[in-house]
Motif scaffolding. Sequence first.
Motif, mmCIF file in Angstrom:
data_model
loop_
_atom_site.group_PDB
_atom_site.id
_atom_site.type_symbol
_atom_site.label_atom_id
_atom_site.label_comp_id
_atom_site.label_asym_id
_atom_site.label_seq_id
_atom_site.Cartn_x
_atom_site.Cartn_y
_atom_site.Cartn_z
ATOM 1 N N TRP A 125 0.998 -1.606 0.035
ATOM 2 C CA TRP A 125 -0.081 -0.281 0.227
ATOM 3 C C TRP A 125 1.083 1.146 -0.038
ATOM 4 O O TRP A 125 0.704 2.136 -0.842
ATOM 5 N N ALA A 126 1.995 1.265 0.513
ATOM 6 C CA ALA A 126 2.448 2.119 0.924
ATOM 7 C C ALA A 126 3.813 2.434 -0.684
ATOM 8 O O ALA A 126 3.681 3.555 -0.923
ATOM 9 N N VAL A 127 3.469 1.679 -1.724
ATOM 10 C CA VAL A 127 3.886 1.248 -3.145
ATOM 11 C C VAL A 127 3.429 2.247 -3.777
ATOM 12 O O VAL A 127 3.726 3.323 -4.279
ATOM 13 N N ARG A 128 1.865 1.597 -3.336
ATOM 14 C CA ARG A 128 1.076 2.508 -4.110
ATOM 15 C C ARG A 128 0.720 4.429 -3.567
ATOM 16 O O ARG A 128 0.846 4.752 -4.229
ATOM 17 N N CYS A 129 0.949 4.652 -2.281
ATOM 18 C CA CYS A 129 1.036 5.646 -1.817
ATOM 19 C C CYS A 129 1.766 6.606 -2.384
ATOM 20 O O CYS A 129 1.423 7.869 -3.007
ATOM 21 N N SER A 130 2.758 6.732 -2.458
ATOM 22 C CA SER A 130 4.163 7.008 -3.305
ATOM 23 C C SER A 130 4.117 7.186 -4.473
ATOM 24 O O SER A 130 4.415 8.017 -4.754
ATOM 25 N N GLN A 131 2.982 6.581 -5.590
ATOM 26 C CA GLN A 131 3.047 6.733 -7.035
ATOM 27 C C GLN A 131 2.300 8.127 -6.884
ATOM 28 O O GLN A 131 2.066 8.481 -7.833
ATOM 29 N N THR A 132 0.948 7.972 -6.003
ATOM 30 C CA THR A 132 0.026 9.000 -6.076
ATOM 31 C C THR A 132 0.113 10.133 -4.938
ATOM 32 O O THR A 132 -0.812 11.001 -5.399
ATOM 33 N N GLU A 133 1.467 9.998 -5.288
ATOM 34 C CA GLU A 133 2.045 11.039 -3.887
ATOM 35 C C GLU A 133 1.078 11.604 -2.520
ATOM 36 O O GLU A 133 0.605 12.784 -2.751
ATOM 37 N N GLU A 134 0.731 10.543 -1.832
ATOM 38 C CA GLU A 134 -0.324 10.524 -0.684
ATOM 39 C C GLU A 134 1.141 10.724 0.013
ATOM 40 O O GLU A 134 0.609 9.621 0.980
ATOM 41 N N HIS A 135 1.592 11.392 0.797
ATOM 42 C CA HIS A 135 2.717 11.560 1.392
ATOM 43 C C HIS A 135 2.736 11.258 2.742
ATOM 44 O O HIS A 135 3.087 10.710 3.758
ATOM 45 N N LYS A 136 1.375 12.084 3.280
ATOM 46 C CA LYS A 136 0.586 11.363 5.118
ATOM 47 C C LYS A 136 0.671 10.424 5.624
ATOM 48 O O LYS A 136 1.011 9.783 5.594
ATOM 49 N N LYS A 137 -0.356 9.562 3.945
ATOM 50 C CA LYS A 137 -0.455 8.576 4.677
ATOM 51 C C LYS A 137 0.761 7.609 4.137
ATOM 52 O O LYS A 137 1.121 6.493 4.358
ATOM 53 N N LEU A 138 1.486 7.728 2.806
ATOM 54 C CA LEU A 138 2.674 7.001 3.020
ATOM 55 C C LEU A 138 3.561 7.358 4.011
ATOM 56 O O LEU A 138 4.195 5.939 4.500
ATOM 57 N N VAL A 139 3.633 8.207 4.893
ATOM 58 C CA VAL A 139 4.791 8.179 5.969
ATOM 59 C C VAL A 139 3.954 7.390 6.912
ATOM 60 O O VAL A 139 4.262 6.157 7.568
ATOM 61 N N ALA A 140 2.711 7.653 7.036
ATOM 62 C CA ALA A 140 1.949 6.067 8.890
ATOM 63 C C ALA A 140 1.852 5.018 7.630
ATOM 64 O O ALA A 140 1.842 4.160 8.928
ATOM 65 N N LEU A 141 1.971 4.383 6.865
ATOM 66 C CA LEU A 141 1.810 2.609 6.178
ATOM 67 C C LEU A 141 3.476 2.431 5.992
ATOM 68 O O LEU A 141 3.730 1.331 6.670
ATOM 69 N N ILE A 142 4.118 3.347 6.401
ATOM 70 C CA ILE A 142 5.885 3.285 6.356
ATOM 71 C C ILE A 142 6.021 2.705 7.727
ATOM 72 O O ILE A 142 6.570 2.018 8.361
ATOM 73 N N ALA A 143 5.334 3.631 8.136
ATOM 74 C CA ALA A 143 5.396 3.639 10.473
ATOM 75 C C ALA A 143 4.813 1.896 10.747
ATOM 76 O O ALA A 143 5.223 1.448 11.529
ATOM 77 N N THR A 144 3.896 1.981 10.008
ATOM 78 C CA THR A 144 2.589 1.039 10.054
ATOM 79 C C THR A 144 3.728 -0.480 9.668
ATOM 80 O O THR A 144 3.843 -1.528 11.098
ATOM 81 N N THR A 145 4.238 -0.675 9.120
ATOM 82 C CA THR A 145 5.316 -1.879 8.684
ATOM 83 C C THR A 145 6.668 -1.792 9.199
ATOM 84 O O THR A 145 6.547 -2.750 9.914
ATOM 85 N N LEU A 146 7.321 -0.565 10.115
ATOM 86 C CA LEU A 146 8.643 -0.665 11.482
ATOM 87 C C LEU A 146 7.478 -1.196 12.102
ATOM 88 O O LEU A 146 8.388 -1.896 12.454
ATOM 89 N N SER A 147 6.199 -1.185 12.684
ATOM 90 C CA SER A 147 5.749 -1.280 13.544
ATOM 91 C C SER A 147 5.344 -3.079 13.728
ATOM 92 O O SER A 147 6.143 -3.874 15.193
ATOM 93 N N CYS A 148 5.132 -3.390 12.648
ATOM 94 C CA CYS A 148 5.328 -4.560 12.730
ATOM 95 C C CYS A 148 6.453 -5.155 13.130
ATOM 96 O O CYS A 148 6.398 -6.763 13.080
ATOM 97 N N ALA A 149 7.503 -5.398 11.819
ATOM 98 C CA ALA A 149 9.030 -5.688 12.199
ATOM 99 C C ALA A 149 9.450 -5.612 13.662
ATOM 100 O O ALA A 149 9.972 -6.555 14.099
ATOM 101 N N MET A 150 9.064 -4.447 14.072
ATOM 102 C CA MET A 150 9.199 -4.817 15.546
ATOM 103 C C MET A 150 8.788 -5.328 17.092
ATOM 104 O O MET A 150 8.781 -6.240 17.758
ATOM 105 N N VAL A 151 7.711 -5.691 16.711
ATOM 106 C CA VAL A 151 6.500 -6.616 17.406
ATOM 107 C C VAL A 151 6.856 -7.869 16.602
ATOM 108 O O VAL A 151 7.004 -8.106 17.777
#
Length: 430
Positions: free
Chosen positions: A104-130
């Motif tokens: 989903w983050a890849v798609r947001c980077s293509q559509t220039e949805e910057h806030k959503k991109l930050v949130a999705l990358i942070a979510t991916t990072l949080s899953c990795a830490m869990v």
Amino acid sequence: MATIDSVTTSTDAHADDSHGHDHDHPSWLAHHFDTPEQQFDSGKLGIWLFLVTEILFFSGMFCAYAIFRMLRPEVFEGCSQFLNTKLGAINTGVLLFSSLTMAWAVRCSQTEEHKKLVALIATTLSCAMVFLGVKSIEYSHKWGMGLLPPGSYFYSAANEHPTAQQLVEIHGFSESMAYFLTNSLYFICAPFALVAVAVLVWLIVAKVSGNAFQYACAKPLLVVALSFFGGVGLGMILESGGEHHEGEHVAAAGDHSDAEHGEHSGDDHGDSGHSHSIASDHSEASADEDGATMVESPLGDDYAAVKLLAENETNTGLKDLVAAERTQQSIATGKVLTDPAASDVGISTVESEVNTPRQAGVFFGIYYCMTGVHAIHILAGIGVLVWLLIRAVRQDFNRQYFGPVDYVGLYWHLVDLIWIYLFPLLYLIR
């Protein structure tokens, strides 16, 4: 003179860029690429070549797993009982969800949805830490029990959680190693706690100094750092109320080779105290009391007579012949001679437990190798994702330049795919 002027004019026209490019190229387009498409395709080819090497790297470990499991299937099935399936299943779900957020983050980077991109990358990072938090509980629990690779394996059903003093006195560990094994969870959590404190300090300083960019970076990263401890808490809950009780561990390790043959049918004969004999007094194939089929004796019809003559102490040659015959019968039927009175063979018992350093230790050596290398790849992915998060906050990605997000996404999907294979191969053998 006109020639000199024309040369000067030509030189000035190309003086803008020593590499032969004009300065109207965007900042995200590298100087050695002519178009964004060329840059993206080159990067895509590079990441796929890298992923092929990663697949070859893990293939070696999967081959080692296949060979050892083929040689010792009962060891792998028995030792798998020590792995908490709930922890493995939770981590599988966490990684699958992280693949969704990464795509989903890849798609947001293509559509220039910057806030959503930050949130999705942070979510991916949080899953990795869990994932790492849950894995730290799993590792620390097994280290404390002594479920280690060969050379360090010391698990004992009589004392499943030895103290540091017992590890020093009984198992010969150094005091520092014994202290580490009994308090391994604190050592694993310490670096993550330091990172969380450092990010918190960074967040406070950025807020006080009014640095909006650093504050925007530190805020999601603090959530990411704290997610590790959320995974630790989740792992502790599942481990404390897990499906694997210690008694089941002992039964799985010590009695597995007997359980795989099914229930005996001796009770059908009305004699619960009857012990089954390996050797048969008949030369022809016959069925014994527990359903095993005896193999025809090479001595033929003379076996009964030879056995009778062997009862004489002076006939040592015949006694050895009968002992060899009984050993051959036990091997042919897959049984082990456990009654010394029933045979004159020098070895009365054969080690059948899987709970030994040379057997169970091999399984856990492979387990730590495969899951440990996978965890290292998770840590590498976390580092690259943090780099992407900072660039996403800076809004570096757009419709023509989203390659780094796509490349990291491919790497992350491979890491998740490897775990999807590790989970059933290690946790679901039984």
